[in-house]
Scaffold this motif. Structure first.
Motif, PDB file in Angstrom:
ATOM      1  N   ARG A 196      -8.238   6.953   7.817  1.00  0.00           N
ATOM      2  CA  ARG A 196      -9.592   6.393   7.653  1.00  0.00           C
ATOM      3  C   ARG A 196     -10.674   7.447   7.416  1.00  0.00           C
ATOM      4  O   ARG A 196     -11.582   7.231   6.601  1.00  0.00           O
ATOM      5  CB  ARG A 196      -9.924   5.550   8.894  1.00  0.00           C
ATOM      6  N   PRO A 197     -10.627   8.627   8.058  1.00  0.00           N
ATOM      7  CA  PRO A 197     -11.693   9.615   7.830  1.00  0.00           C
ATOM      8  C   PRO A 197     -11.592  10.346   6.481  1.00  0.00           C
ATOM      9  O   PRO A 197     -12.534  11.063   6.100  1.00  0.00           O
ATOM     10  CB  PRO A 197     -11.500  10.614   8.983  1.00  0.00           C
ATOM     11  N   GLN A 198     -10.488  10.203   5.760  1.00  0.00           N
ATOM     12  CA  GLN A 198     -10.294  10.978   4.533  1.00  0.00           C
ATOM     13  C   GLN A 198     -11.291  10.542   3.460  1.00  0.00           C
ATOM     14  O   GLN A 198     -11.457   9.348   3.200  1.00  0.00           O
ATOM     15  CB  GLN A 198      -8.866  10.805   4.017  1.00  0.00           C
ATOM     16  N   PRO A 199     -11.941  11.521   2.811  1.00  0.00           N
ATOM     17  CA  PRO A 199     -12.925  11.163   1.781  1.00  0.00           C
ATOM     18  C   PRO A 199     -12.275  10.643   0.498  1.00  0.00           C
ATOM     19  O   PRO A 199     -12.865   9.811  -0.196  1.00  0.00           O
ATOM     20  CB  PRO A 199     -13.656  12.488   1.514  1.00  0.00           C
ATOM     21  N   GLU A 200     -11.054  11.119   0.190  1.00  0.00           N
ATOM     22  CA  GLU A 200     -10.376  10.691  -1.033  1.00  0.00           C
ATOM     23  C   GLU A 200      -8.875  10.551  -0.797  1.00  0.00           C
ATOM     24  O   GLU A 200      -8.243  11.462  -0.247  1.00  0.00           O
ATOM     25  CB  GLU A 200     -10.606  11.681  -2.180  1.00  0.00           C
ATOM     26  N   ILE A 201      -8.332   9.440  -1.202  1.00  0.00           N
ATOM     27  CA  ILE A 201      -6.889   9.194  -1.128  1.00  0.00           C
ATOM     28  C   ILE A 201      -6.404   8.825  -2.529  1.00  0.00           C
ATOM     29  O   ILE A 201      -6.953   7.898  -3.146  1.00  0.00           O
ATOM     30  CB  ILE A 201      -6.567   8.058  -0.139  1.00  0.00           C
ATOM     31  N   PRO A 202      -5.415   9.529  -3.069  1.00  0.00           N
ATOM     32  CA  PRO A 202      -4.878   9.159  -4.392  1.00  0.00           C
ATOM     33  C   PRO A 202      -4.212   7.777  -4.333  1.00  0.00           C
ATOM     34  O   PRO A 202      -3.492   7.466  -3.386  1.00  0.00           O
ATOM     35  CB  PRO A 202      -3.843  10.255  -4.678  1.00  0.00           C
ATOM     36  N   ILE A 203      -4.456   6.965  -5.350  1.00  0.00           N
ATOM     37  CA  ILE A 203      -3.884   5.628  -5.417  1.00  0.00           C
ATOM     38  C   ILE A 203      -3.596   5.291  -6.875  1.00  0.00           C
ATOM     39  O   ILE A 203      -4.317   5.738  -7.786  1.00  0.00           O
ATOM     40  CB  ILE A 203      -4.837   4.593  -4.765  1.00  0.00           C
ATOM     41  N   LYS A 204      -2.565   4.521  -7.116  1.00  0.00           N
ATOM     42  CA  LYS A 204      -2.130   4.247  -8.488  1.00  0.00           C
ATOM     43  C   LYS A 204      -3.019   3.241  -9.214  1.00  0.00           C
ATOM     44  O   LYS A 204      -2.950   3.118 -10.433  1.00  0.00           O
ATOM     45  CB  LYS A 204      -0.682   3.734  -8.484  1.00  0.00           C
ATOM     46  N   LEU A 205      -3.850   2.501  -8.446  1.00  0.00           N
ATOM     47  CA  LEU A 205      -4.696   1.476  -9.045  1.00  0.00           C
ATOM     48  C   LEU A 205      -6.143   1.642  -8.600  1.00  0.00           C
ATOM     49  O   LEU A 205      -6.409   2.172  -7.517  1.00  0.00           O
ATOM     50  CB  LEU A 205      -4.222   0.075  -8.619  1.00  0.00           C
ATOM     51  N   SER A 206      -7.062   1.173  -9.419  1.00  0.00           N
ATOM     52  CA  SER A 206      -8.447   1.092  -8.978  1.00  0.00           C
ATOM     53  C   SER A 206      -8.561   0.006  -7.918  1.00  0.00           C
ATOM     54  O   SER A 206      -7.690  -0.866  -7.788  1.00  0.00           O
ATOM     55  CB  SER A 206      -9.359   0.759 -10.161  1.00  0.00           C
ATOM     56  N   LEU A 237       0.822  -1.218   0.000  1.00  0.00           N
ATOM     57  CA  LEU A 237       0.000   0.000   0.000  1.00  0.00           C
ATOM     58  C   LEU A 237       0.851   1.261   0.000  1.00  0.00           C
ATOM     59  O   LEU A 237       0.474   2.270  -0.616  1.00  0.00           O
ATOM     60  CB  LEU A 237      -0.945  -0.012   1.200  1.00  0.00           C
ATOM     61  N   GLN A 238       1.979   1.240   0.692  1.00  0.00           N
ATOM     62  CA  GLN A 238       2.871   2.408   0.670  1.00  0.00           C
ATOM     63  C   GLN A 238       3.317   2.726  -0.755  1.00  0.00           C
ATOM     64  O   GLN A 238       3.362   3.888  -1.162  1.00  0.00           O
ATOM     65  CB  GLN A 238       4.109   2.149   1.532  1.00  0.00           C
ATOM     66  N   GLY A 239       3.667   1.685  -1.510  1.00  0.00           N
ATOM     67  CA  GLY A 239       4.126   1.892  -2.875  1.00  0.00           C
ATOM     68  C   GLY A 239       3.051   2.413  -3.799  1.00  0.00           C
ATOM     69  O   GLY A 239       3.351   3.025  -4.828  1.00  0.00           O
ATOM     70  N   LEU A 240       1.783   2.190  -3.444  1.00  0.00           N
ATOM     71  CA  LEU A 240       0.685   2.586  -4.335  1.00  0.00           C
ATOM     72  C   LEU A 240      -0.036   3.852  -3.883  1.00  0.00           C
ATOM     73  O   LEU A 240      -0.720   4.498  -4.674  1.00  0.00           O
ATOM     74  CB  LEU A 240      -0.329   1.441  -4.431  1.00  0.00           C
ATOM     75  N   THR A 241       0.092   4.206  -2.590  1.00  0.00           N
ATOM     76  CA  THR A 241      -0.638   5.370  -2.082  1.00  0.00           C
ATOM     77  C   THR A 241       0.266   6.471  -1.530  1.00  0.00           C
ATOM     78  O   THR A 241      -0.169   7.621  -1.426  1.00  0.00           O
ATOM     79  CB  THR A 241      -1.587   4.951  -0.942  1.00  0.00           C
TER      80      THR A 241
END
Length: 299
Positions: A52-62, A35-39
């Motif tokens: 956990r409370p964040q509405p949106e977190i950028p991530i490299k994959l769906s 997860l560190q490598g992707l987020t």
């Protein structure tokens, strides 16, 4: 383009992935590494779930592709480094793929050993500013480490695999060292220019052919056998390097290789028998295993 995932969904996915890892005897720490490598979320944040409370977190994959990749880790034992496409090594972030061996933490010591050998050498200034060869460069990890540690040296990196060289060049570019390293396709010293080298460094294939087939499936089924298989006794490449390095090395130049547990005594004997090396030394890794052998070209 980056995807987005809610903190709640990521938390729930992490809990599922941890349970799956536990059920399949995979190190639970790999979930957070993945997860560190992707987020880009730190290991501490993942552990305490403050995202956990964040509405949106950028991530490299769906989320769908994230799940599919983790299933590859579980079902096919694909190394997590290949799933993320990168791995940390010393102070670098390196791109990796099944075309290259995943750089191991123990190999990081080869750079520190090289630095110490230079500091102890009677031709220290010449070594620091001369030509160095990294043979069988793979991902380019050692070449990058040498270029960073010896900023006045010129680094030459060789690999017989053109796909591996492409990744090594990519790593040099993304770590801002492309102008310091020249890459050559070919076998060991054969493609290099004829000038004398201050040091010849290598992490060659050193595992006996039959042993390669018995390694954990992550290695045997996914990492390139070209970078692992050292022949019947594991010493084919090392024997070649002992012989082929004599002529291009400067007097007092450094010869330094990585090897597997149990090979050091034989390699020391081979160097002594060759007759043109001196100051032969065995160096241990952090686990106390005889992992490296160094020598100087005799005067």
């Amino acid at each position: 383009m980056l995807e987005k995932i809610s903190g709640k969904a990521l938390y729930e996915w992490r809990q599922w992935a941890i349970q799956l890892a536990q059920d399949n005897e995979i190190d639970l720490a790999e979930v957070d590494w993945f997860l560190q490598g992707l987020t880009g979320i730190s290991s501490l944040s993942l552990r305490f779930a403050d995202y956990r409370p964040q509405p949106e977190i950028p991530i490299k994959l769906s989320l769908e592709n994230l799940t599919a990749k983790w299933q590859q880790r579980i079902t096919y034992r694909v190394p997590v480094q290949y799933l993320t496409g990168e791995t940390p090594w010393r102070n670098f972030s390196l791109s990796v793929s099944p075309d290259v061996l995943i750089p191991r933490p123990e190999t990081e010591l080869i750079i520190d050993i090289a630095k110490n050998l230079v500091e102890q050498s009677p031709i220290q200034a010449q070594l620091s500013q001369g030509h160095w060869a990294d043979l069988g460069t793979g991902s380019g990890a050692i070449a990058l480490g040498l270029a960073h540690t010896f900023p006045q040296a010129t680094i030459h990196a060789v690999d017989i695999s053109k796909p591996a060289l492409a990744i090594a060049q990519q790593n040099a570019q993304q770590n801002n060292l492309a102008d310091r390293i020249t890459f050559y396709p070919g076998s060991w010293l054969s493609p290099l220019p004829p000038f004398p080298f201050c040091a010849i460094i290598s992490n060659p294939p050193y595992i006996p052919s039959q042993t390669v087939l018995t390694l954990q499936s992550e290695v045997t089924n996914h990492e390139p056998h070209l970078a692992l298989d050292g022949g019947r006794d594991g010493l084919d490449a090392i024997k070649t390097l002992i012989t082929a390095s004599v002529e291009p090395l400067l007097p007092n130049g450094i010869w330094l290789v990585e090897l597997m547990s149990g090979q050091a005594e034989t390699v020391v004997t081979l160097l002594n028998q060759q007759g043109q090396y001196s100051h032969i030394r065995v160096h241990q890794d952090l686990s106390g295993i005889d992992r490296f052998v160094s020598a100087r070209k005799a005067l």
